[in-house]
Design a protein around this motif. Sequence first.
Motif, PDB file in Angstrom:
ATOM      1  N   GLN A  57      56.149  30.029   5.522  1.00 20.04           N
ATOM      2  CA  GLN A  57      54.855  29.674   6.376  1.00 20.04           C
ATOM      3  C   GLN A  57      54.102  30.942   6.232  1.00 20.04           C
ATOM      4  N   ASP A  58      52.741  30.650   6.103  1.00 19.71           N
ATOM      5  CA  ASP A  58      51.835  31.669   6.455  1.00 19.71           C
ATOM      6  C   ASP A  58      51.200  31.450   7.974  1.00 19.71           C
ATOM      7  N   THR A  59      51.405  32.563   8.621  1.00 17.06           N
ATOM      8  CA  THR A  59      50.831  32.275  10.041  1.00 17.06           C
ATOM      9  C   THR A  59      49.399  32.262  10.279  1.00 17.06           C
ATOM     10  N   GLY A  60      48.700  32.929   9.325  1.00 16.69           N
ATOM     11  CA  GLY A  60      47.257  33.004   9.191  1.00 16.69           C
ATOM     12  C   GLY A  60      46.796  34.296  10.005  1.00 16.69           C
ATOM     13  N   THR A  61      47.614  35.156  10.257  1.00 17.31           N
ATOM     14  CA  THR A  61      47.151  36.538  10.633  1.00 17.31           C
ATOM     15  C   THR A  61      47.373  37.451   9.591  1.00 17.31           C
ATOM     16  N   CYS A  99      42.033  34.816  14.791  1.00 18.07           N
ATOM     17  CA  CYS A  99      41.615  35.885  13.913  1.00 18.07           C
ATOM     18  C   CYS A  99      41.815  37.156  14.717  1.00 18.07           C
ATOM     19  N   GLY A 100      42.546  38.028  14.107  1.00 20.43           N
ATOM     20  CA  GLY A 100      42.956  39.581  14.843  1.00 20.43           C
ATOM     21  C   GLY A 100      41.663  40.331  14.801  1.00 20.43           C
ATOM     22  N   GLY A 101      40.757  40.284  14.180  1.00 21.82           N
ATOM     23  CA  GLY A 101      39.322  40.846  14.204  1.00 21.82           C
ATOM     24  C   GLY A 101      38.360  40.583  15.058  1.00 21.82           C
ATOM     25  N   CYS A 102      37.972  39.105  15.368  1.00 16.64           N
ATOM     26  CA  CYS A 102      36.980  38.862  16.180  1.00 16.64           C
ATOM     27  C   CYS A 102      37.551  37.826  17.176  1.00 16.64           C
ATOM     28  N   GLY A 103      38.575  37.487  17.243  1.00 16.69           N
ATOM     29  CA  GLY A 103      39.260  36.752  18.366  1.00 16.69           C
ATOM     30  C   GLY A 103      38.966  35.367  18.088  1.00 16.69           C
ATOM     31  N   LYS A 104      38.338  34.861  17.223  1.00 14.86           N
ATOM     32  CA  LYS A 104      37.817  33.390  16.930  1.00 14.86           C
ATOM     33  C   LYS A 104      38.940  32.535  16.538  1.00 14.86           C
ATOM     34  N   LYS A 157      47.283  35.362 -10.547  1.00 18.29           N
ATOM     35  CA  LYS A 157      46.085  35.097  -9.912  1.00 18.29           C
ATOM     36  C   LYS A 157      46.289  34.601  -8.531  1.00 18.29           C
ATOM     37  N   VAL A 158      45.601  35.471  -7.445  1.00 20.50           N
ATOM     38  CA  VAL A 158      46.215  35.297  -6.029  1.00 20.50           C
ATOM     39  C   VAL A 158      44.610  35.072  -5.249  1.00 20.50           C
ATOM     40  N   LEU A 159      44.712  34.030  -4.474  1.00 22.97           N
ATOM     41  CA  LEU A 159      43.736  33.947  -3.572  1.00 22.97           C
ATOM     42  C   LEU A 159      43.912  34.556  -2.298  1.00 22.97           C
ATOM     43  N   HIS A 160      42.997  35.312  -1.815  1.00 23.75           N
ATOM     44  CA  HIS A 160      42.865  35.979  -0.514  1.00 23.75           C
ATOM     45  C   HIS A 160      41.895  35.545   0.458  1.00 23.75           C
ATOM     46  N   PHE A 161      42.383  34.994   1.634  1.00 23.34           N
ATOM     47  CA  PHE A 161      41.465  34.556   2.616  1.00 23.34           C
ATOM     48  C   PHE A 161      40.795  35.539   3.688  1.00 23.34           C
ATOM     49  N   TYR A 162      39.792  35.366   4.133  1.00 25.08           N
ATOM     50  CA  TYR A 162      39.047  36.100   5.097  1.00 25.08           C
ATOM     51  C   TYR A 162      38.263  35.320   6.103  1.00 25.08           C
ATOM     52  N   CYS A 163      38.260  36.167   7.130  1.00 23.42           N
ATOM     53  CA  CYS A 163      37.460  35.371   8.333  1.00 23.42           C
ATOM     54  C   CYS A 163      35.740  35.351   8.072  1.00 23.42           C
ATOM     55  N   LYS A 164      35.269  34.073   7.902  1.00 20.28           N
ATOM     56  CA  LYS A 164      34.008  34.170   7.795  1.00 20.28           C
ATOM     57  C   LYS A 164      33.011  34.963   8.686  1.00 20.28           C
ATOM     58  N   TYR A 175      34.677  39.058   8.391  1.00 17.18           N
ATOM     59  CA  TYR A 175      35.366  39.381   7.092  1.00 17.18           C
ATOM     60  C   TYR A 175      36.785  40.053   7.006  1.00 17.18           C
ATOM     61  N   LYS A 176      37.415  39.923   8.038  1.00 22.32           N
ATOM     62  CA  LYS A 176      38.551  40.624   8.342  1.00 22.32           C
ATOM     63  C   LYS A 176      39.709  39.796   7.390  1.00 22.32           C
ATOM     64  N   HIS A 177      40.385  40.695   6.490  1.00 23.78           N
ATOM     65  CA  HIS A 177      41.530  39.841   5.415  1.00 23.78           C
ATOM     66  C   HIS A 177      42.617  39.185   6.399  1.00 23.78           C
ATOM     67  N   LEU A 178      42.625  38.044   5.981  1.00 23.90           N
ATOM     68  CA  LEU A 178      43.961  37.174   6.792  1.00 23.90           C
ATOM     69  C   LEU A 178      45.208  37.005   6.262  1.00 23.90           C
ATOM     70  N   SER A 179      45.111  36.678   5.139  1.00 26.82           N
ATOM     71  CA  SER A 179      46.212  36.236   4.279  1.00 26.82           C
ATOM     72  C   SER A 179      46.154  36.008   2.752  1.00 26.82           C
ATOM     73  N   SER A 180      47.167  35.939   1.981  1.00 26.84           N
ATOM     74  CA  SER A 180      47.087  35.877   0.656  1.00 26.84           C
ATOM     75  C   SER A 180      47.769  34.484   0.294  1.00 26.84           C
ATOM     76  N   ARG A 181      47.584  33.775  -0.794  1.00 28.11           N
ATOM     77  CA  ARG A 181      48.083  32.754  -1.387  1.00 28.11           C
ATOM     78  C   ARG A 181      48.086  31.516  -0.586  1.00 28.11           C
TER      79      ARG A 181
END
Length: 531
Positions: free
Chosen positions: A73-77, A241-246, A216-223, A226-232
Amino acid sequence: MSAGKRTYRSYLHNQSEPKLPRTTEWRLKTKRNDSNCDTDTTDITHTTGAESDINNDNDNSLPHDDMSYSGQQDTGTADNNSAEPLFDTLDNEDQNIAFTLNNMAFNNTPDENEETDTDEDSLSSDSSDEQSEEESVNDEELFDESPDDEPLYSNAAISVSETLMLLLTFAIRHCLSFAALNDLLKLVSALCPQPNNVKTSVRKVWAYFGNINSEKVLHFYCKNCYKHLSSRIQPQEGTTCGGCGKQLTGKEPYFLHISLIQQIRNLFLKEDFVQNLSYRFERELTTDICDVHDGLKYKELFKDGGLLSDQYNISLQMNTDGVAIFKSSNVSVWPIYMTVNELPPKARFSRNMRIFAGLWFGSAKPNMTTFLRPLAEELFEAYNGITLTINNQIVTVRSILLTACLDAPARCMFQYFTQFNGENGCGYCTEKGKVVTSGKGHSRIYPFNSEHESKLGHDSLRTHEQTKRNAVLAQNSKKAVQGVKGISWGLILPHFDIILGVPIDYMHAVLLGVVKQLITFWFDKSYSKYP
């Protein structure tokens, strides 16, 4: 999503012990066997487990949100501490900068009109029984040496590289499967006049952009920040989101990263690559500056005992710039290319020797702190050393980023400086400049400053250490200091100088700047009354 697809992916979201489908278990077993056979050639140590088994050798697949088959599982953080061991060699100040970069979030928000949502029902994994007949082509046929920017067909208004960038952007955004993209390439080829230069298989597309056997890896970020969230794996809906709290929607935007370490390994498997590395020792010495080898920074690293005095250690040059997709839209793609400075110029810039390290796409310009994070982590790993077998000898190859060739807007984003037309916008000195009327608008100029006559008419030159101090001050005060807005990866990369390592944009500043202005003054009839 069909019932079959839902059943197939259910193990990815099962909180209990995941049970892999039989076909996936068979693929994992096959990939492990293939990986074990390859260990005699290279000692791959930077990825382990099922993820590396699938991704390292899957040269034909497009990255998808469900591309990892590990069943975890990826926690999304954000995985904030995943790269901390890489920074052990840094001093305390640089470690603090690295930690801050890994946890940074930003207030600037992408264009609200940007389409970041993806249809989960369209996500599809590649199937081995969907492979095209095109995949039987030999590697020699893949790496043709046709011109890099050849037209798509005779008299076409679009080039091959622009076409492939558009198709890759379309495929990643709409999560096309391997088979779907293969069919799309054939369709485009059929619709174009014959003969044409369309690449008719996914494998040929990856070969065009670089080494095809790379992860090749996808890296997800908060729209929002822009905080990096997770990969794959896409972060789960409802996590914070640990950056903006949304709260995250489960459909976060992403960018593509292609493993630098694996591409370096692939290059060393090519006999002509290893042979060409001797160019730095064989080239004719001159007092003129003819190549990167004649620069002060390179000479410092090339002297006896220096990092680049070793025949297998290499230095890299990075380039990135936005490619507009449509004239009527602000949507663009930002590829990252890297070249090996130790190769002869002709080989250095050939497609099969270039490294294609990443791709950002969307209506907003990339946030360089987020976009360059996976590349920076791999650059630290490459500096620590990659173990390879070359000529039946086990050697440790070390690599560094030496230069970053960027135009003025991209340079400001990379260095995290004030825009080139703002106060203290010069990337090489701290002169503030002066705003003057220019046509219907205004522009910033840098006239001779008599107050600094002893310094050739400008304020003091920027240095790497001074820039680092200003960056830390700006980061803490949230206010630009002498044009430095905050910290960037270029401040802590091994042997990289954030000032001297970013050369002047010769094409825009000289050829399309000063030279164009002089030619206009000399030959434009509107200036004919002036001497």
